[in-house]
Scaffold this motif. Structure first.
Motif, PDB file in Angstrom:
ATOM      1  N   LYS A  44      40.984  48.033  37.191  1.00  0.00           N
ATOM      2  CA  LYS A  44      40.292  46.737  37.286  1.00  0.00           C
ATOM      3  C   LYS A  44      41.184  45.520  37.052  1.00  0.00           C
ATOM      4  O   LYS A  44      40.776  44.404  37.360  1.00  0.00           O
ATOM      5  CB  LYS A  44      39.094  46.690  36.331  1.00  0.00           C
ATOM      6  CG  LYS A  44      39.440  46.675  34.864  1.00  0.00           C
ATOM      7  CD  LYS A  44      38.192  46.651  34.008  1.00  0.00           C
ATOM      8  CE  LYS A  44      38.580  46.742  32.548  1.00  0.00           C
ATOM      9  NZ  LYS A  44      37.911  45.875  31.677  1.00  0.00           N
ATOM     10  N   GLY A  45      42.378  45.717  36.530  1.00  0.00           N
ATOM     11  CA  GLY A  45      43.300  44.595  36.395  1.00  0.00           C
ATOM     12  C   GLY A  45      44.079  44.296  37.657  1.00  0.00           C
ATOM     13  O   GLY A  45      44.789  43.294  37.747  1.00  0.00           O
ATOM     14  N   LEU A  46      43.937  45.177  38.661  1.00  0.00           N
ATOM     15  CA  LEU A  46      44.674  45.011  39.922  1.00  0.00           C
ATOM     16  C   LEU A  46      43.749  44.875  41.129  1.00  0.00           C
ATOM     17  O   LEU A  46      44.086  44.232  42.119  1.00  0.00           O
ATOM     18  CB  LEU A  46      45.619  46.201  40.130  1.00  0.00           C
ATOM     19  CG  LEU A  46      46.721  46.357  39.083  1.00  0.00           C
ATOM     20  CD1 LEU A  46      47.415  47.700  39.233  1.00  0.00           C
ATOM     21  CD2 LEU A  46      47.750  45.222  39.219  1.00  0.00           C
ATOM     22  N   GLN A  92      52.066  49.060  32.445  1.00  0.00           N
ATOM     23  CA  GLN A  92      51.003  48.301  31.785  1.00  0.00           C
ATOM     24  C   GLN A  92      50.161  47.638  32.879  1.00  0.00           C
ATOM     25  O   GLN A  92      50.651  46.773  33.595  1.00  0.00           O
ATOM     26  CB  GLN A  92      51.596  47.237  30.858  1.00  0.00           C
ATOM     27  CG  GLN A  92      52.326  47.806  29.655  1.00  0.00           C
ATOM     28  CD  GLN A  92      51.398  48.522  28.681  1.00  0.00           C
ATOM     29  OE1 GLN A  92      50.338  48.018  28.335  1.00  0.00           O
ATOM     30  NE2 GLN A  92      51.798  49.710  28.254  1.00  0.00           N
ATOM     31  N   VAL A  93      48.909  48.065  33.010  1.00  0.00           N
ATOM     32  CA  VAL A  93      48.016  47.458  33.998  1.00  0.00           C
ATOM     33  C   VAL A  93      47.333  46.261  33.336  1.00  0.00           C
ATOM     34  O   VAL A  93      46.826  46.380  32.221  1.00  0.00           O
ATOM     35  CB  VAL A  93      46.962  48.476  34.484  1.00  0.00           C
ATOM     36  CG1 VAL A  93      46.006  47.830  35.474  1.00  0.00           C
ATOM     37  CG2 VAL A  93      47.651  49.681  35.117  1.00  0.00           C
ATOM     38  N   PRO A  94      47.317  45.095  33.993  1.00  0.00           N
ATOM     39  CA  PRO A  94      46.667  43.922  33.398  1.00  0.00           C
ATOM     40  C   PRO A  94      45.212  44.209  33.023  1.00  0.00           C
ATOM     41  O   PRO A  94      44.547  45.010  33.667  1.00  0.00           O
ATOM     42  CB  PRO A  94      46.744  42.861  34.508  1.00  0.00           C
ATOM     43  CG  PRO A  94      47.862  43.323  35.397  1.00  0.00           C
ATOM     44  CD  PRO A  94      47.869  44.809  35.329  1.00  0.00           C
ATOM     45  N   LYS A  95      44.744  43.555  31.966  1.00  0.00           N
ATOM     46  CA  LYS A  95      43.354  43.733  31.531  1.00  0.00           C
ATOM     47  C   LYS A  95      42.387  42.997  32.461  1.00  0.00           C
ATOM     48  O   LYS A  95      41.289  43.436  32.718  1.00  0.00           O
ATOM     49  CB  LYS A  95      43.186  43.211  30.095  1.00  0.00           C
ATOM     50  CG  LYS A  95      43.973  44.022  29.070  1.00  0.00           C
ATOM     51  CD  LYS A  95      43.248  45.303  28.716  1.00  0.00           C
ATOM     52  CE  LYS A  95      43.945  46.019  27.569  1.00  0.00           C
ATOM     53  NZ  LYS A  95      44.656  47.201  27.984  1.00  0.00           N
ATOM     54  N   GLU A  96      42.812  41.824  32.927  1.00  0.00           N
ATOM     55  CA  GLU A  96      41.970  41.013  33.807  1.00  0.00           C
ATOM     56  C   GLU A  96      42.604  40.960  35.188  1.00  0.00           C
ATOM     57  O   GLU A  96      43.825  40.826  35.314  1.00  0.00           O
ATOM     58  CB  GLU A  96      41.824  39.595  33.251  1.00  0.00           C
ATOM     59  CG  GLU A  96      41.176  39.529  31.868  1.00  0.00           C
ATOM     60  CD  GLU A  96      39.717  39.942  31.888  1.00  0.00           C
ATOM     61  OE1 GLU A  96      39.048  39.678  32.905  1.00  0.00           O
ATOM     62  OE2 GLU A  96      39.248  40.535  30.894  1.00  0.00           O
ATOM     63  N   GLY A  97      41.765  41.033  36.220  1.00  0.00           N
ATOM     64  CA  GLY A  97      42.284  41.024  37.579  1.00  0.00           C
ATOM     65  C   GLY A  97      41.480  40.126  38.492  1.00  0.00           C
ATOM     66  O   GLY A  97      40.714  39.273  38.037  1.00  0.00           O
ATOM     67  N   ASN A 108      35.990  48.730  38.409  1.00  0.00           N
ATOM     68  CA  ASN A 108      36.173  49.518  37.194  1.00  0.00           C
ATOM     69  C   ASN A 108      36.427  50.962  37.621  1.00  0.00           C
ATOM     70  O   ASN A 108      35.503  51.687  37.984  1.00  0.00           O
ATOM     71  CB  ASN A 108      34.926  49.432  36.315  1.00  0.00           C
ATOM     72  CG  ASN A 108      35.104  50.149  34.995  1.00  0.00           C
ATOM     73  OD1 ASN A 108      36.132  50.043  34.338  1.00  0.00           O
ATOM     74  ND2 ASN A 108      34.108  50.927  34.603  1.00  0.00           N
ATOM     75  N   TYR A 127      34.145  42.347  38.187  1.00  0.00           N
ATOM     76  CA  TYR A 127      34.532  43.526  38.954  1.00  0.00           C
ATOM     77  C   TYR A 127      33.302  44.417  39.171  1.00  0.00           C
ATOM     78  O   TYR A 127      32.280  44.272  38.496  1.00  0.00           O
ATOM     79  CB  TYR A 127      35.648  44.314  38.250  1.00  0.00           C
ATOM     80  CG  TYR A 127      35.364  44.611  36.800  1.00  0.00           C
ATOM     81  CD1 TYR A 127      34.577  45.698  36.430  1.00  0.00           C
ATOM     82  CD2 TYR A 127      35.878  43.808  35.788  1.00  0.00           C
ATOM     83  CE1 TYR A 127      34.305  45.978  35.102  1.00  0.00           C
ATOM     84  CE2 TYR A 127      35.617  44.069  34.454  1.00  0.00           C
ATOM     85  CZ  TYR A 127      34.829  45.155  34.121  1.00  0.00           C
ATOM     86  OH  TYR A 127      34.555  45.419  32.806  1.00  0.00           O
TER      87      TYR A 127
END
Length: 328
Positions: A154-156, A179-184, A160, A233
């Motif tokens: 969900k950060g990309l 590290q996948v961003p928390k917000e996307g 979800n 998302y």
């Protein structure tokens, strides 16, 4: 350096799409005929069918093995029986009859430098954790240093989507998952401007979905449709989306029923490029994108894997309970 890779349980080539900047595919395998059509339209080759009929010796040599394999239960009941009979027992025996066994026999024969396996998050807890334990044991018995992590897309992409990724290296290399961003991006960013009315739910279907949700709400259950927040998302896109689209419905304002996502929007939700060709029916396309991977997540993993191979930072156990790294 460019790497040779193979694409097993290839689906429509989501994992391949992520790895193509780093090399070229020398073998692909996918049993679903409709998925083969989409794959061929986009990559110019038709995957081999049933992996169980593939002779591992005939697969081309490759550096990296890729597989988004189905999850199946493994029987470990035969272990004690074999031991009582004085027979040699290996973890490979436990996976006989499952599709993971086919991955294992190919790895054993071809000894790639690395592999990436993808599966649903619940693989870790499947059969009280036995399935996952067998998988890791097999991969380690085959001589690989193995890492696993659950990542959320969900950060990309605006979805979800939690999946487990298992990475292994023939050499004991240091590796860290990205590290996948928390917000996307928001759901709004992947929506088409002009959408055919056929994607809007009929009054009959919309009434049914509302009644179904209300019935379960009274019982304290959370079952039912999901009306998406366009500034956030979506729920996880699944292979059953073709049935009624209920898990991700797009609101269309007062007085108008919500609509399904279009197949192109599903492609975007999974991070496929705009150039990706959709050549099958909507029903087949929904199934294919629901079964696929979030391409940008795999792209980040691919980058980290290639960096680990090229950096060649070796794990060295200095003393029990402590690990240090040494660069070649």
């Amino acid at each position: 350096m460019l790497y040779r890779f193979i694409d097993l349980f290839a689906g429509i080539g989501g994992i391949r799409t992520a790895f193509e900047p780093y090399g070229h595919c020398v073998f692909s395998c996918e049993w679903d005929v409709k998925a083969q059509e989409t794959y061929e339209a986009n990559f110019g080759e038709k995957p081999v069918g049933d992996i169980r009929s593939v002779n591992e010796k005939e697969i081309p040599d490759h550096d990296i093995l890729l597989a988004g394999f189905p999850c199946q239960p493994f029987s470990i009941a035969g272990v004690s029986k074999k031991q009582s009979l004085g027979r040699q027992h290996g973890f490979l025996d436990e996976t006989q009859g499952t599709l993971f066994f086919d991955i294992a026999r190919i790895i054993k024969e071809k000894q790639p430098q690395a592999f990436l396996l993808e599966n649903v998050k619940n693989l870790r807890s499947h059969d009280k954790g036995k399935t996952f334990k067998v998988i890791i044991n097999v991969l380690e018995e085959l001589g690989y240093t193995v890492y696993s992590e659950v990542l959320n897309a969900k950060g990309l992409v605006p979805q979800n989507r939690e999946r487990i990724y298992i990475v292994g290296f023939k050499k004991p290399l240091k590796f860290e998952f990205p590290q996948v961003p928390k917000e996307g991006p928001s759901l709004q960013t992947i929506l088409e401007e002009d959408v055919d009315e056929k994607y809007t739910l009929s009054d009959k279907l919309w009434d049914y979905l509302q009644a179904y949700k209300e019935k379960h709400a009274k019982k304290g259950n959370g079952f039912g449709y999901g009306l998406a927040d366009l500034n956030s998302y979506s729920r996880t896109l699944s292979a059953r989306y073709y049935k009624d689209g209920s898990e991700i419905l797009i609101p269309q304002g007062e007085g108008k029923n919500p609509r399904r996502l279009t197949p192109r929007e599903c492609a975007r939700l999974q991070g496929f490029p705009e150039t990706f060709k959709i050549v099958v029916s909507n029903t087949a396309a929904y199934k294919q994108f629901g079964n696929s991977v979030a391409v940008p997540v795999v792209r980040l993993i691919a980058e980290k894997m290639v960096q680990a191979i090229e950096r060649e930072e070796i794990l060295q156990v200095v003393e029990e309970g402590r690990v240090e790294y040494a660069t070649k």
